[in-house]
Design a protein around this motif. Structure first.
Motif, PDB file in Angstrom:
ATOM      1  N   GLY A 167       0.832  -0.892   0.119  1.00  0.00           N
ATOM      2  CA  GLY A 167      -0.399   0.638   0.079  1.00  0.00           C
ATOM      3  C   GLY A 167       1.116   1.085  -0.110  1.00  0.00           C
ATOM      4  N   VAL A 168       2.265   1.579   0.641  1.00  0.00           N
ATOM      5  CA  VAL A 168       3.096   2.666   0.513  1.00  0.00           C
ATOM      6  C   VAL A 168       3.197   2.543  -1.113  1.00  0.00           C
ATOM      7  CG1 VAL A 168       4.368   3.729   2.217  1.00  0.00           C
ATOM      8  CG2 VAL A 168       2.558   2.465   3.743  1.00  0.00           C
ATOM      9  N   MET A 169       3.727   1.591  -0.798  1.00  0.00           N
ATOM     10  CA  MET A 169       5.450   1.547  -1.551  1.00  0.00           C
ATOM     11  C   MET A 169       4.741   2.039  -3.344  1.00  0.00           C
ATOM     12  SD  MET A 169       7.316  -1.679  -3.428  1.00  0.00           S
ATOM     13  CE  MET A 169       6.189  -1.978  -4.031  1.00  0.00           C
ATOM     14  N   THR A 170       3.313   1.557  -3.030  1.00  0.00           N
ATOM     15  CA  THR A 170       2.457   2.420  -4.740  1.00  0.00           C
ATOM     16  C   THR A 170       1.911   3.332  -4.396  1.00  0.00           C
ATOM     17  OG1 THR A 170       1.364   0.236  -4.435  1.00  0.00           O
ATOM     18  CG2 THR A 170       0.212   1.712  -6.264  1.00  0.00           C
ATOM     19  N   ILE A 171       1.695   4.187  -3.017  1.00  0.00           N
ATOM     20  CA  ILE A 171       1.495   5.322  -3.131  1.00  0.00           C
ATOM     21  C   ILE A 171       2.569   6.249  -3.502  1.00  0.00           C
ATOM     22  CG2 ILE A 171       0.916   7.241  -0.543  1.00  0.00           C
ATOM     23  CD1 ILE A 171      -0.898   5.282   0.472  1.00  0.00           C
ATOM     24  N   ILE A 172       4.062   6.525  -2.779  1.00  0.00           N
ATOM     25  CA  ILE A 172       5.019   7.036  -2.674  1.00  0.00           C
ATOM     26  C   ILE A 172       5.289   6.377  -4.241  1.00  0.00           C
ATOM     27  CG2 ILE A 172       7.944   7.169  -2.516  1.00  0.00           C
ATOM     28  CD1 ILE A 172       6.135   7.296  -0.095  1.00  0.00           C
ATOM     29  N   ALA A 173       5.280   5.620  -5.069  1.00  0.00           N
ATOM     30  CA  ALA A 173       5.556   5.454  -6.575  1.00  0.00           C
ATOM     31  C   ALA A 173       4.821   6.218  -7.061  1.00  0.00           C
ATOM     32  CB  ALA A 173       5.446   4.448  -7.135  1.00  0.00           C
ATOM     33  N   ILE A 174       3.235   6.279  -7.053  1.00  0.00           N
ATOM     34  CA  ILE A 174       2.436   7.017  -7.755  1.00  0.00           C
ATOM     35  C   ILE A 174       2.344   8.530  -7.474  1.00  0.00           C
ATOM     36  CG2 ILE A 174      -0.980   7.949  -8.554  1.00  0.00           C
ATOM     37  CD1 ILE A 174      -0.977   4.686  -7.478  1.00  0.00           C
ATOM     38  N   VAL A 175       2.619   9.208  -6.375  1.00  0.00           N
ATOM     39  CA  VAL A 175       3.284  10.575  -6.090  1.00  0.00           C
ATOM     40  C   VAL A 175       3.985  10.922  -6.614  1.00  0.00           C
ATOM     41  CG1 VAL A 175       3.728  12.017  -4.165  1.00  0.00           C
ATOM     42  CG2 VAL A 175       1.166  10.633  -3.962  1.00  0.00           C
ATOM     43  N   SER A 176       5.472  10.216  -6.718  1.00  0.00           N
ATOM     44  CA  SER A 176       6.464  10.419  -7.439  1.00  0.00           C
ATOM     45  C   SER A 176       6.799  10.867  -8.855  1.00  0.00           C
ATOM     46  CB  SER A 176       7.699   9.011  -7.375  1.00  0.00           C
ATOM     47  OG  SER A 176       7.663   9.253  -5.815  1.00  0.00           O
ATOM     48  N   LEU A 177       5.723  10.174  -9.740  1.00  0.00           N
ATOM     49  CA  LEU A 177       5.127   9.485 -10.821  1.00  0.00           C
ATOM     50  C   LEU A 177       4.601  11.146 -11.309  1.00  0.00           C
ATOM     51  CD1 LEU A 177       4.725   6.329 -12.271  1.00  0.00           C
ATOM     52  CD2 LEU A 177       6.743   7.798 -12.482  1.00  0.00           C
ATOM     53  N   ILE A 178       3.477  10.972 -11.177  1.00  0.00           N
ATOM     54  CA  ILE A 178       2.423  11.650 -10.905  1.00  0.00           C
ATOM     55  C   ILE A 178       3.461  13.457 -10.603  1.00  0.00           C
ATOM     56  CG2 ILE A 178       0.574  13.223 -10.581  1.00  0.00           C
ATOM     57  CD1 ILE A 178      -1.073  10.494 -10.254  1.00  0.00           C
ATOM     58  N   THR A 179       3.920  13.354  -8.953  1.00  0.00           N
ATOM     59  CA  THR A 179       4.391  14.842  -9.411  1.00  0.00           C
ATOM     60  C   THR A 179       5.751  15.438 -10.085  1.00  0.00           C
ATOM     61  OG1 THR A 179       4.382  14.375  -6.301  1.00  0.00           O
ATOM     62  CG2 THR A 179       6.295  15.994  -7.472  1.00  0.00           C
ATOM     63  N   GLY A 180       6.246  14.209 -10.641  1.00  0.00           N
ATOM     64  CA  GLY A 180       7.550  14.586 -11.441  1.00  0.00           C
ATOM     65  C   GLY A 180       6.678  14.252 -12.973  1.00  0.00           C
ATOM     66  N   MET A 181       5.470  14.610 -13.388  1.00  0.00           N
ATOM     67  CA  MET A 181       4.787  14.493 -14.807  1.00  0.00           C
ATOM     68  C   MET A 181       4.594  15.895 -14.503  1.00  0.00           C
ATOM     69  SD  MET A 181       3.580  10.446 -15.313  1.00  0.00           S
ATOM     70  CE  MET A 181       2.423  10.981 -16.770  1.00  0.00           C
ATOM     71  N   ASN A 182       3.537  16.549 -13.458  1.00  0.00           N
ATOM     72  CA  ASN A 182       2.790  17.490 -13.199  1.00  0.00           C
ATOM     73  C   ASN A 182       4.626  18.089 -13.306  1.00  0.00           C
ATOM     74  OD1 ASN A 182       1.183  17.077 -12.576  1.00  0.00           O
ATOM     75  ND2 ASN A 182       1.053  17.388 -10.066  1.00  0.00           N
ATOM     76  N   ILE A 213       5.022   0.967  11.581  1.00  0.00           N
ATOM     77  CA  ILE A 213       5.704   1.566  10.641  1.00  0.00           C
ATOM     78  C   ILE A 213       7.083   1.364  10.113  1.00  0.00           C
ATOM     79  CG2 ILE A 213       7.721   3.224  11.363  1.00  0.00           C
ATOM     80  CD1 ILE A 213       5.323   4.716  13.240  1.00  0.00           C
ATOM     81  N   VAL A 214       7.566  -0.089  10.881  1.00  0.00           N
ATOM     82  CA  VAL A 214       8.625  -0.681   9.688  1.00  0.00           C
ATOM     83  C   VAL A 214       7.710  -0.533   9.201  1.00  0.00           C
ATOM     84  CG1 VAL A 214       9.800  -3.151   9.870  1.00  0.00           C
ATOM     85  CG2 VAL A 214       9.277  -1.338  11.950  1.00  0.00           C
ATOM     86  N   GLY A 215       6.413  -1.754   8.163  1.00  0.00           N
ATOM     87  CA  GLY A 215       6.531  -1.689   6.797  1.00  0.00           C
ATOM     88  C   GLY A 215       5.806  -0.467   6.236  1.00  0.00           C
ATOM     89  N   GLY A 216       5.176   0.848   6.351  1.00  0.00           N
ATOM     90  CA  GLY A 216       5.793   2.017   6.032  1.00  0.00           C
ATOM     91  C   GLY A 216       6.930   2.054   5.418  1.00  0.00           C
ATOM     92  N   ALA A 217       8.082   1.971   6.211  1.00  0.00           N
ATOM     93  CA  ALA A 217       9.475   2.591   5.969  1.00  0.00           C
ATOM     94  C   ALA A 217      10.023   1.754   4.721  1.00  0.00           C
ATOM     95  CB  ALA A 217      10.044   2.573   7.565  1.00  0.00           C
ATOM     96  N   ILE A 218       9.680   0.572   5.003  1.00  0.00           N
ATOM     97  CA  ILE A 218      10.071  -0.184   3.202  1.00  0.00           C
ATOM     98  C   ILE A 218       9.642  -0.233   2.639  1.00  0.00           C
ATOM     99  CG2 ILE A 218      10.203  -2.855   2.259  1.00  0.00           C
ATOM    100  CD1 ILE A 218      10.160  -4.084   6.119  1.00  0.00           C
ATOM    101  N   GLY A 219       7.810   0.057   2.800  1.00  0.00           N
ATOM    102  CA  GLY A 219       7.486   0.553   1.612  1.00  0.00           C
ATOM    103  C   GLY A 219       7.672   1.903   0.555  1.00  0.00           C
ATOM    104  N   SER A 221       5.117  13.327   1.007  1.00  0.00           N
ATOM    105  CA  SER A 221       4.581  12.100   0.141  1.00  0.00           C
ATOM    106  C   SER A 221       5.603  10.930   1.316  1.00  0.00           C
ATOM    107  CB  SER A 221       5.279  11.738  -1.316  1.00  0.00           C
ATOM    108  OG  SER A 221       6.341  11.143  -1.692  1.00  0.00           O
ATOM    109  N   ILE A 222       6.738  11.198   1.492  1.00  0.00           N
ATOM    110  CA  ILE A 222       7.709  10.010   1.734  1.00  0.00           C
ATOM    111  C   ILE A 222       7.127  10.053   3.558  1.00  0.00           C
ATOM    112  CG2 ILE A 222      10.033   9.799   3.454  1.00  0.00           C
ATOM    113  CD1 ILE A 222      10.943  10.390   1.017  1.00  0.00           C
ATOM    114  N   ILE A 223       6.401  11.222   3.915  1.00  0.00           N
ATOM    115  CA  ILE A 223       5.647  11.650   5.423  1.00  0.00           C
ATOM    116  C   ILE A 223       4.458  10.668   5.772  1.00  0.00           C
ATOM    117  CG2 ILE A 223       5.721  14.034   7.818  1.00  0.00           C
ATOM    118  CD1 ILE A 223       7.877  15.370   6.320  1.00  0.00           C
ATOM    119  N   ALA A 224       4.195  11.620   4.459  1.00  0.00           N
ATOM    120  CA  ALA A 224       2.506  10.525   4.793  1.00  0.00           C
ATOM    121  C   ALA A 224       2.650   9.342   4.758  1.00  0.00           C
ATOM    122  CB  ALA A 224       1.652  11.171   2.983  1.00  0.00           C
ATOM    123  N   GLY A 225       3.549   9.098   4.142  1.00  0.00           N
ATOM    124  CA  GLY A 225       3.579   7.404   3.749  1.00  0.00           C
ATOM    125  C   GLY A 225       4.046   6.784   4.953  1.00  0.00           C
ATOM    126  N   ILE A 226       4.653   7.241   5.871  1.00  0.00           N
ATOM    127  CA  ILE A 226       4.966   6.631   7.139  1.00  0.00           C
ATOM    128  C   ILE A 226       3.885   7.332   8.290  1.00  0.00           C
ATOM    129  CG2 ILE A 226       6.162   7.171   9.300  1.00  0.00           C
ATOM    130  CD1 ILE A 226       7.310   5.643   6.612  1.00  0.00           C
TER     131      ILE A 226
END
Length: 406
Positions: free
Chosen positions: A32-47, A340-346, A371-376
Motif C-alpha cells: 500500500g505505502v509503496m504504491t502511494i509513494i511510486a504514484i505520487v513520485s511519478l505524478i509529481t514528476g510528470m506535473n 511503521i516498519v512496514g511503512g518504512a520498507i514501503g 509524500s514520504i512523511i505521509a507514507g509513514i
C-alpha cells in the motif's frame, strides 16, 4: 515514552525472530505505502515536466488550431467538419490584430531522412515561419534558423535536431551537409540544443524547413497551426478576441454559431492536465487504500495471536501492579511499531519502484518529502487503528484467569 521504546524494542525483536511471519504480516502495508509513494513520485514528476514544457509557450502566447483541445468523442468527430486553417488566415490575423506582437505558423508530417547511405525513419518534418523561435521558447545552438528570405525564395534549407546529428553525422560536421527528405535535398544550416526525451519520445528527432518549402513539397491539404504572441500577458485576452473576430469573419460564421476552430493558451493545457492527474491520483490512492486496509487487518490478526500467546505474561504484569492503560499502551506500541516498519520498507520500495519505472518508460519522477512523511504517517495510522482492538482485549484480561492460562 520509555514504555513506548521498550514496547518498540520488543516488537522489533519479535519481527527479527519470526522473519517470514513478519514479512507476511507487513506485506499489505508495504504494498500500500509503496504504491502511494511510486504514484505520487511519478505524478509529481510528470506535473513538473508538463509545467516546464508548457511554460515554453510563454504566458502571453496562444495557439489556434482546427481541432483545439478535445475532451470528448463528440468534439473529435465535429472537427472533421471544420475548415482547415491556412497561411491566408495567419496573415489576416497578423495584419489585423493590434495587440499581437508576432504571428507564426507550422505544419508537420513524418518522413524518412537520408544522408549518404545512412537514414533515420519517423523523423518529424516541420515547416514553420521564420519568427517561430521568437514566439515559442526554442534555443538555437549552431548556425541559424530558416529566415524570412529562405521562406520567400523557397530555399531548400534545414534546421535539424540532435537525433539526426548523432545518427547521420557521427564524428563529422553537419553544417553544410545535404540531407534528403522524401527525395528532396536540403542543406543543413543549423541545429537546436539537445532537448532529451519526454514520455519515451525523443524531442530531438526533427527537421525544420521553411513553411513555403514544406507546402511546395508536401502540398497544402494540411491545416496550419497558428501561434500568436501578444505584447504582454495583460493584452492576451484582447489579442485572443481580435484573432477570434478575424477567424470568424474569414470563416463566415453567423453570430449564433460556435467557433469552428480551437484556441487555447498554456494555462488551458495545464488546467486540463491538472484535472486529469488529480483524477488519476484519487483513483490510484483509492486502490492503494485497499492494500492498506488488508495490511491493517493482518496486523490486527497477528496482534490477537500475540495477545493469546502472551496471556500468562499479561497476567504476571498485572499481578505485579501493571494497570490496564500500561497493558493497552504496550500492545498498541507494538502494533504501531510493526506498521511503521512496514511503512518504512514501503517508502524505500516506492522510491525504488518509481525510479525503475522512470528509467524503463522515460517518464520523469519527482520525490516529495511530504509524500514520504505521509507514507509513514498513514502506515502508523493503520497500525494504531487496527491495534486498538487487540490492545483493549489484552488490557481487559482478568489477571487471575491470565495466570491460570497454559
Amino acid at each position: 515514552m520509555r514504555q513506548f521504546f521498550e514496547s518498540a524494542r520488543i516488537a522489533l525483536a519479535a519481527l527479527w525472530a519470526n522473519k517470514l511471519r513478519s514479512i507476511l504480516t507487513l506485506v499489505g502495508v508495504i504494498i500500500g505505502v509503496m504504491t502511494i509513494i511510486a504514484i505520487v513520485s511519478l505524478i509529481t514528476g510528470m506535473n513538473q515536466y508538463v509545467a516546464a514544457q508548457i511554460s515554453s509557450l510563454g504566458g502571453s502566447t496562444f495557439i489556434i488550431e482546427r481541432e483545439g483541445l478535445i475532451t470528448s468523442e463528440e468534439q473529435w468527430l465535429a472537427t472533421f467538419k471544420r475548415k482547415k486553417l491556412t497561411v491566408a488566415d495567419m496573415e489576416a490575423i497578423a495584419n489585423s490584430c493590434t495587440n499581437c506582437q508576432a504571428v507564426g505558423g507550422r505544419l508537420i508530417t513524418v518522413r524518412q531522412v537520408k544522408y549518404g547511405n545512412r537514414f533515420l525513419d519517423d523523423v518529424y518534418i516541420m515547416g514553420s515561419t521564420a519568427n517561430f523561435p521568437a514566439i515559442v521558447d526554442f534555443d538555437i545552438e549552431n548556425g541559424h534558423y530558416p529566415t524570412e528570405s529562405d521562406n520567400e525564395h523557397r530555399r531548400p534549407v534545414a534546421f535539424i535536431g540532435y537525433d539526426l546529428i548523432d545518427n547521420l553525422f557521427p564524428g563529422i560536421s553537419h553544417l553544410g551537409g545535404t540531407i534528403k527528405v522524401s527525395g528532396q535535398e536540403y542543406t543543413v544550416i543549423g541545429n537546436g540544443n539537445r532537448r532529451g526525451s519526454s514520455f519515451g519520445q525523443s524531442r530531438d528527432n526533427y527537421v525544420i524547413i521553411p513553411l513555403s518549402v514544406f507546402e511546395k513539397q508536401f502540398g497544402t491539404r494540411r491545416s496550419l497551426d497558428i501561434f500568436v504572441k501578444a505584447y504582454d500577458y495583460e493584452r492576451l485576452p484582447a489579442a485572443q478576441d481580435e484573432a477570434r473576430v478575424v477567424m470568424r469573419a474569414r470563416h463566415k460564421l453567423a453570430y449564433d454559431k460556435e467557433d469552428d476552430f480551437g484556441m487555447y493558451t498554456a494555462g488551458d493545457i495545464m488546467s486540463i492536465w491538472e484535472n486529469f492527474s488529480r483524477g488519476a491520483f484519487i483513483v490510484m490512492i483509492g486502490i492503494s487504500s485497499i492494500a492498506l486496509v488488508v495490511g491493517g487487518i493482518v496486523i490486527m490478526n497477528i496482534m490477537l495471536v500475540s495477545v493469546t500467546e502472551r496471556t500468562r505474561e499479561i497476567g504476571i504484569r498485572k499481578a505485579i501492579g501493571a494497570r490496564k492503560a500500561n497493558i493497552m499502551w504496550q500492545f498498541l506500541s507494538e502494533s504501531l511499531t510493526l506498521a511503521i516498519v512496514g511503512g518504512a520498507i514501503g517508502v524505500a520500495g516506492g522510491v525504488a519502484a518509481g525510479w525503475g519505472l522512470a528509467k524503463l518508460s522515460g517518464l520523469p519522477m519527482g520525490i516529495e518529502l511530504w509524500s514520504i512523511i505521509a507514507g509513514i504517517g498513514v502506515s502508523g495510522g493503520v497500525g494504531t487503528l487496527f491495534g486498538v482492538y487487540p490492545a483493549m482485549k489484552a488490557a481487559r484480561l482478568d489477571p487471575i484467569e491470565a495466570l491460570r492460562y497454559e
